[in-house]
Design an enzyme around this catalytic site. Structure first.
Site, PDB file in Angstrom:
ATOM      1  N   GLU A  77      -9.353  -3.152  -6.473  1.00  0.00           N
ATOM      2  CA  GLU A  77      -9.311  -3.175  -5.005  1.00  0.00           C
ATOM      3  C   GLU A  77      -9.371  -4.611  -4.464  1.00  0.00           C
ATOM      4  O   GLU A  77      -8.659  -4.959  -3.537  1.00  0.00           O
ATOM      5  CB  GLU A  77     -10.437  -2.320  -4.402  1.00  0.00           C
ATOM      6  CG  GLU A  77     -10.229  -0.811  -4.573  1.00  0.00           C
ATOM      7  CD  GLU A  77      -9.122  -0.232  -3.690  1.00  0.00           C
ATOM      8  OE1 GLU A  77      -8.704  -0.875  -2.708  1.00  0.00           O
ATOM      9  OE2 GLU A  77      -8.656   0.888  -3.992  1.00  0.00           O
ATOM     10  N   GLU A 137      -0.155  10.816   5.555  1.00  0.00           N
ATOM     11  CA  GLU A 137      -0.276   9.372   5.419  1.00  0.00           C
ATOM     12  C   GLU A 137       1.068   8.733   5.060  1.00  0.00           C
ATOM     13  O   GLU A 137       1.408   7.665   5.574  1.00  0.00           O
ATOM     14  CB  GLU A 137      -1.305   9.090   4.329  1.00  0.00           C
ATOM     15  CG  GLU A 137      -1.807   7.673   4.313  1.00  0.00           C
ATOM     16  CD  GLU A 137      -2.983   7.540   3.347  1.00  0.00           C
ATOM     17  OE1 GLU A 137      -3.965   8.295   3.491  1.00  0.00           O
ATOM     18  OE2 GLU A 137      -2.899   6.711   2.439  1.00  0.00           O
ATOM     19  N   ASP A 153       0.822  -1.216   0.000  1.00  0.00           N
ATOM     20  CA  ASP A 153       0.000   0.000   0.000  1.00  0.00           C
ATOM     21  C   ASP A 153       0.853   1.261   0.000  1.00  0.00           C
ATOM     22  O   ASP A 153       0.453   2.284  -0.550  1.00  0.00           O
ATOM     23  CB  ASP A 153      -0.988   0.003   1.184  1.00  0.00           C
ATOM     24  CG  ASP A 153      -2.272   0.736   0.817  1.00  0.00           C
ATOM     25  OD1 ASP A 153      -2.743   0.574  -0.326  1.00  0.00           O
ATOM     26  OD2 ASP A 153      -2.811   1.465   1.664  1.00  0.00           O
ATOM     27  N   GLU A 193     -11.341   6.014  -2.614  1.00  0.00           N
ATOM     28  CA  GLU A 193     -11.362   6.423  -1.200  1.00  0.00           C
ATOM     29  C   GLU A 193     -12.490   5.725  -0.441  1.00  0.00           C
ATOM     30  O   GLU A 193     -12.303   5.277   0.704  1.00  0.00           O
ATOM     31  CB  GLU A 193     -11.530   7.945  -1.088  1.00  0.00           C
ATOM     32  CG  GLU A 193     -10.412   8.762  -1.728  1.00  0.00           C
ATOM     33  CD  GLU A 193      -9.093   8.685  -0.970  1.00  0.00           C
ATOM     34  OE1 GLU A 193      -8.671   7.570  -0.596  1.00  0.00           O
ATOM     35  OE2 GLU A 193      -8.463   9.744  -0.777  1.00  0.00           O
TER      36      GLU A 193
HETATM   37  C1  LIG Z   1      -5.242   0.216  -2.710  1.00  0.00           C
HETATM   38  C2  LIG Z   1      -5.706   1.431  -1.977  1.00  0.00           C
HETATM   39  N1  LIG Z   1      -6.903   1.950  -2.245  1.00  0.00           N
HETATM   40  C3  LIG Z   1      -7.315   3.057  -1.596  1.00  0.00           C
HETATM   41  C4  LIG Z   1      -6.528   3.661  -0.652  1.00  0.00           C
HETATM   42  C5  LIG Z   1      -7.038   4.857   0.092  1.00  0.00           C
HETATM   43  N2  LIG Z   1      -6.527   6.086  -0.386  1.00  0.00           N
HETATM   44  C6  LIG Z   1      -5.428   6.656   0.144  1.00  0.00           C
HETATM   45  O1  LIG Z   1      -4.782   6.230   1.024  1.00  0.00           O
HETATM   46  C7  LIG Z   1      -5.267   3.090  -0.401  1.00  0.00           C
HETATM   47  N3  LIG Z   1      -4.425   3.590   0.519  1.00  0.00           N
HETATM   48  N4  LIG Z   1      -4.894   1.961  -1.068  1.00  0.00           N
END
Ligand SMILES: Cc1ncc(CNC=O)c(N)n1
Length: 228
Positions: free
Chosen positions: A216, A94, A53, A146
């Site tokens: 996702e 973040e 991530d 998001e």
């Molecule tokens: C794979 C994925 N999707 C969405 C997010 C959330 N957005 C930012 O942090 C994230 N971190 N990773």
């Protein structure tokens, strides 16, 4: 304010979420998330997710910057830029948080090798950065990306969840109310844009929503390890 639905007018994003409920649930109630919520998550899965991530989030920065640029050029409402700028500011925090969290878990971020699902997702983000892609399309995809994290991690904090103490901060990062409000703001922007968009653009935005949901699911799947 009275909601459109109260007046019997369908909100495009809600229609889509109903229509694509199964895949949406697949993305927001993935076994990895359910394992966190149930307290049975494998810590090596969590560490794998964390490292992957971080790579994704770094690629998300230029994507957000491209959405910001499109908002500035194409939006009739100057507050869109403020919302997206808020998202960029949060992303800055973040990234610092990922570094801190990785050192806490002994994950060497510099040596994490991006897996195929991650690279594919990052390439998709890059395709949306093109100036040929409309603000409507880009901001709709942004909202879905998001919203998946918000819904997933908020689920781990609900009453009755057994999320391990040491993972609660992670869940809070995306599951907190402020992040929820930010997702609602993005959703309203997407709906406002979609309402005035051509049928062709609406169709593209819906296809992107499905793509995001598939990416996702594949992203969560990487936490299992195995195939690169
Ligand atoms: C794979 C994925 N999707 C969405 C997010 C959330 N957005 C930012 O942090 C994230 N971190 N990773």
């Amino acid at each position: 304010m009275e909601r459109k639905e109260d007046r019997g007018v369908a909100v495009i994003t809600d229609t889509w979420l109903r229509k694509h409920r199964l895949i949406y649930t697949g993305a927001t109630r993935h076994p990895f998330i359910l394992a966190i919520r149930g307290g049975s998550v494998n810590i090596s899965s969590f560490k794998r997710w964390l490292g992957q991530d971080f790579i994704f989030v770094r690629a998300f920065v230029p994507f957000l910057a491209s959405v910001l640029l499109k908002a500035w050029k194409e939006s009739d409402d100057s507050s869109d830029v403020d919302v997206i700028l808020g998202g960029l500011a949060a992303l800055n925090d973040e990234i610092a948080w990922f570094k801190k969290e990785a050192s806490k878990w002994g994950v060497a971020l510099d040596s994490v090798v991006p897996q195929k699902s991650n690279l594919d997702y990052c390439r998709f983000l890059e395709s949306l950065m093109s100036s040929d892609v409309s603000y409507t399309e880009a901001v709709t995809a942004f909202w879905v990306i998001e919203a998946v994290y918000q819904e997933s991690f908020a689920h781990c904090l609900e009453d009755g969840s057994k999320t391990p103490e040491e993972l609660k901060e992670t869940c809070q990062r995306w599951g907190n109310d402020g992040f929820g409000q930010y997702c609602c703001a993005l959703k309203s922007i997407a709906n406002r844009q979609l309402e005035k968009a051509s049928d062709d653009m609406v169709a593209k935005a819906e296809a992107n929503l499905l793509s995001v949901l598939e990416y996702e699911v594949d992203f969560w799947n990487m936490s299992h390890g195995g195939a690169v």
